[in-house]
Design a protein around this motif. Structure first.
Motif, PDB file in Angstrom:
ATOM      1  N   GLY A 219       0.820  -1.199   0.000  1.00  0.00           N
ATOM      2  CA  GLY A 219       0.000   0.000   0.000  1.00  0.00           C
ATOM      3  C   GLY A 219       0.859   1.255   0.000  1.00  0.00           C
ATOM      4  N   PRO A 220       0.267   2.409   0.299  1.00  0.00           N
ATOM      5  CA  PRO A 220       1.026   3.667   0.305  1.00  0.00           C
ATOM      6  C   PRO A 220       2.231   3.647   1.235  1.00  0.00           C
ATOM      7  CG  PRO A 220      -1.310   4.122   0.334  1.00  0.00           C
ATOM      8  CD  PRO A 220      -1.172   2.645   0.525  1.00  0.00           C
ATOM      9  N   ALA A 221       2.081   3.071   2.434  1.00  0.00           N
ATOM     10  CA  ALA A 221       3.197   3.020   3.379  1.00  0.00           C
ATOM     11  C   ALA A 221       4.309   2.120   2.857  1.00  0.00           C
ATOM     12  CB  ALA A 221       2.714   2.532   4.748  1.00  0.00           C
ATOM     13  N   GLY A 245      -3.430  -2.199  -1.649  1.00  0.00           N
ATOM     14  CA  GLY A 245      -4.094  -2.318  -0.354  1.00  0.00           C
ATOM     15  C   GLY A 245      -5.473  -1.676  -0.374  1.00  0.00           C
ATOM     16  N   GLN A 246      -5.844  -1.007   0.723  1.00  0.00           N
ATOM     17  CA  GLN A 246      -7.152  -0.375   0.834  1.00  0.00           C
ATOM     18  C   GLN A 246      -7.366   0.711  -0.209  1.00  0.00           C
ATOM     19  OE1 GLN A 246      -9.976  -0.723   2.876  1.00  0.00           O
ATOM     20  NE2 GLN A 246      -9.079  -2.719   3.269  1.00  0.00           N
ATOM     21  N   THR A 316       1.614  -3.826   6.561  1.00  0.00           N
ATOM     22  CA  THR A 316       0.579  -4.755   6.119  1.00  0.00           C
ATOM     23  C   THR A 316      -0.810  -4.144   6.065  1.00  0.00           C
ATOM     24  OG1 THR A 316       0.533  -5.571   8.403  1.00  0.00           O
ATOM     25  CG2 THR A 316       1.785  -6.850   6.813  1.00  0.00           C
ATOM     26  N   GLY A 317      -0.967  -2.907   6.534  1.00  0.00           N
ATOM     27  CA  GLY A 317      -2.226  -2.197   6.362  1.00  0.00           C
ATOM     28  C   GLY A 317      -3.366  -2.773   7.162  1.00  0.00           C
ATOM     29  N   ASP A 483      -1.362   1.912   8.363  1.00  0.00           N
ATOM     30  CA  ASP A 483      -2.586   1.626   9.110  1.00  0.00           C
ATOM     31  C   ASP A 483      -2.469   0.447  10.065  1.00  0.00           C
ATOM     32  OD1 ASP A 483      -3.655   3.692   7.707  1.00  0.00           O
ATOM     33  OD2 ASP A 483      -5.125   2.517   6.572  1.00  0.00           O
ATOM     34  N   ALA A 484      -1.446  -0.377   9.943  1.00  0.00           N
ATOM     35  CA  ALA A 484      -1.272  -1.518  10.845  1.00  0.00           C
ATOM     36  C   ALA A 484      -0.636  -1.104  12.170  1.00  0.00           C
ATOM     37  CB  ALA A 484      -0.422  -2.600  10.186  1.00  0.00           C
TER      38      ALA A 484
END
Length: 526
Positions: A219-221, A245-246, A316-317, A483-484
């Motif tokens: 994802g973005p991260a 990801g999301q 891992t979001g 987000d994780a």
């Protein structure tokens, strides 16, 4: 059909055609068939390498794409506009000999698949996840003459959709039987068809040398972390089930600084390409299973493969939180949905519920209200927590009803599809039943960290990874972002910044580690 700007862009793309192609249009008496004919004519008028012909097909209206004199292996039942317009353009270019940008080993696996494979993918043109599957299967059909693929717009073939009981997209069929549901990458699809690909991939991954930084998550991260690490000139890899990801479930993004508007899949594609530009080893269609540390950090995968790295960044979001009530799992994709943009069109003219009164829930209700007959929003708390501007918009719409202090207790159905839900009024304790065709769950996110429960990485009671200001976790050499983690605000731009921070933290750790090791060696020699 196409405005002047799009036609100009398309004209530029079509200059890349290397070989002549034919567009085969199948008509019926409907308005959509006339629109498809107009679209095909416009495309054909832009290049002398494109010929247009009309012939009958199993589904009409539809358009097949083939090299001149060949039978179409790629086709579109419906008008491939909206999110699928890119799929159409790519199919035209790839059929016309434009190079397919996929890993050579994956292309070889597709070319060597034995047997006949006839794929159909049912989509909605508002689904932002469908093009990835459509484009993957189009690529396979372009490479292997024993593979065909047709995109089917469910809105135009409602009778068939209802007969097959399709209530979520993308829905993929192989040789007339269900093959897969939801987002799938090309790597995942090939893996399901090629029995030997799994073993070969495990052996190849096990043979890889130790990395300096291994990013887990696409994802973005994760993308930001991989880019920042690679820019330092250190050996970097990124592992993910799939990129985005999301973000892939987000349609409109209006708060990404300096970009007034973009869409999730477009941003995800940009992230992936940016990571590729830095030569990062990208490992997809894999999921982490266990992480532990000895003299190095070891990451075991669910496939059985294992990777080693001097440092790891966990990004891992999160995923949509589930209600956890009876009927939810049983009726998933049969009326229980988590993406209103993808699956909303299948409930046209029906009544649905949205569970959750936050921004996601109210935005979903507003979007669905333009498609369905009636939307009931159920919020557990006594007030909504969505932004006031969204609340005002929802309350102004005649077909949206908002019920607060409502605890959903069960989703009910007839064994084939959702027929309603039950909820308890938390003030009066009374039980209520609503007759519905669909339930859209929008109650926030849960971090993808279950696989870390048995590790030494410290987690909060909510399952979030505890990090410091440098992105470091409780285990030396293991960092985390996005987000994780315990970062307080779950936003795309914040995740990107956190990914950069974690990469810089990992680089600083590696520098100090390299400095410390010679000192240890000197003492050992003495």
């Amino acid at each position: 059909m196409l405005d002047a700007t799009i036609k100009q862009q398309l004209d530029t793309y079509l200059q890349k055609l290397a070989e002549p192609i034919e567009l085969s249009v199948s008509m019926n008496d409907g308005e959509k068939a006339r629109e498809l004919s107009a679209l095909a004519s416009e495309i054909a008028s832009l290049s002398d390498k494109i010929q247009l012909k009309f012939q009958s097909a199993n589904r009409s209206p539809s358009m097949g794409i083939a090299r001149a004199g060949e039978t179409p292996r790629v086709s579109f039942a419906g008008i491939a506009l909206g999110h699928e317009f890119t799929s159409l353009v790519l199919a035209v270019l790839q059929t016309g000999g434009h190079p397919i940008k996929e890993d050579e080993s994956l292309v070889a696996k597709i070319r060597n698949l034995k047997g006949e494979y006839h794929f159909e993918t049912f989509v909605s043109l508002s689904c932002q996840n469908c093009p990835e599957v459509v484009q993957a299967l189009n690529v396979m059909a372009t490479i292997n003459p024993n593979i065909t693929h047709q995109m089917v717009d469910g809105a135009l073939f409602q009778e068939e959709v209802e007969r097959r009981n399709i209530m979520a997209v993308p829905a993929v069929y192989l040789n007339g039987e269900p093959f897969g549901q939801g987002r799938m990458t090309l790597d995942e699809i090939v893996g399901k068809l090629d029995e030997n690909s799994g073993e070969e991939k495990v052996a190849e991954l096990n043979a890889r040398e130790e990395y300096d930084v291994l990013v887990v998550g696409g994802g973005p991260a994760g993308a930001a972390a991989a880019i920042y690490a690679a820019r330092k000139g250190i050996r970097t890899a990124l592992l993910a089930e799939r990129f985005g990801g999301q973000v892939m479930d987000t349609v409109g993004i209006e708060n990404f600084i300096s970009v007034p508007y973009t869409e999730g899949p477009k941003l995800a594609a940009g992230l992936e390409q940016h990571v590729k530009d830095y030569g990062v080893d990208i490992i997809t269609a894999e999921r982490a299973n266990r992480i532990y540390r000895d003299e190095k950090i070891n990451l075991e995968l669910q496939s059985g493969a294992s990777l080693a790295s001097k440092s790891v960044i966990l990004a891992t979001g999160a995923r949509w939180r589930e209600l956890g009530v009876p009927g939810e799992a049983e009726y998933r994709t049969k009326g229980v949905a988590y993406c209103p943009h993808c699956d909303g069109p299948f409930f046209k003219g029906k009544s649905v519920a949205v569970i959750g009164g936050g921004n996601s829930g109210i935005e979903a209700a507003i979007d669905l209200a333009g498609i369905v007959d009636h939307v009931t929003v159920l919020e557990f708390a006594d007030t909504l927590c969505a932004d006031q501007v969204l609340q005002n918009k929802a309350r102004s719409m005649a077909n949206i009803e908002i019920i607060a202090s409502a605890q959903t207790t069960e989703i009910i159905g007839d064994g084939q599809k959702v027929t309603g839900l039950r909820y308890r009024d938390r003030v009066t304790e009374q039980e209520h039943t609503l007759s519905l065709a669909g339930v859209f769950v929008q109650i926030g996110l849960v971090p993808n960290t279950e696989w870390l429960q048995e590790s030494e990485v410290a987690l909060t009671v909510r399952g979030e990874i505890e990090i410091d200001e440098r992105g470091a976790t409780s285990v030396p050499g293991i960092f985390a972002a996005g987000d994780a983690t315990t970062v307080p605000y779950k936003q795309i731009v914040i995740s990107m910044g956190a990914g950069a921070t974690a990469a810089l933290g990992a680089f600083d750790y590696l520098i100090r580690r390299e400095v410390a090791q010679p000192e240890v060696e000197k003492k050992s020699a003495a």
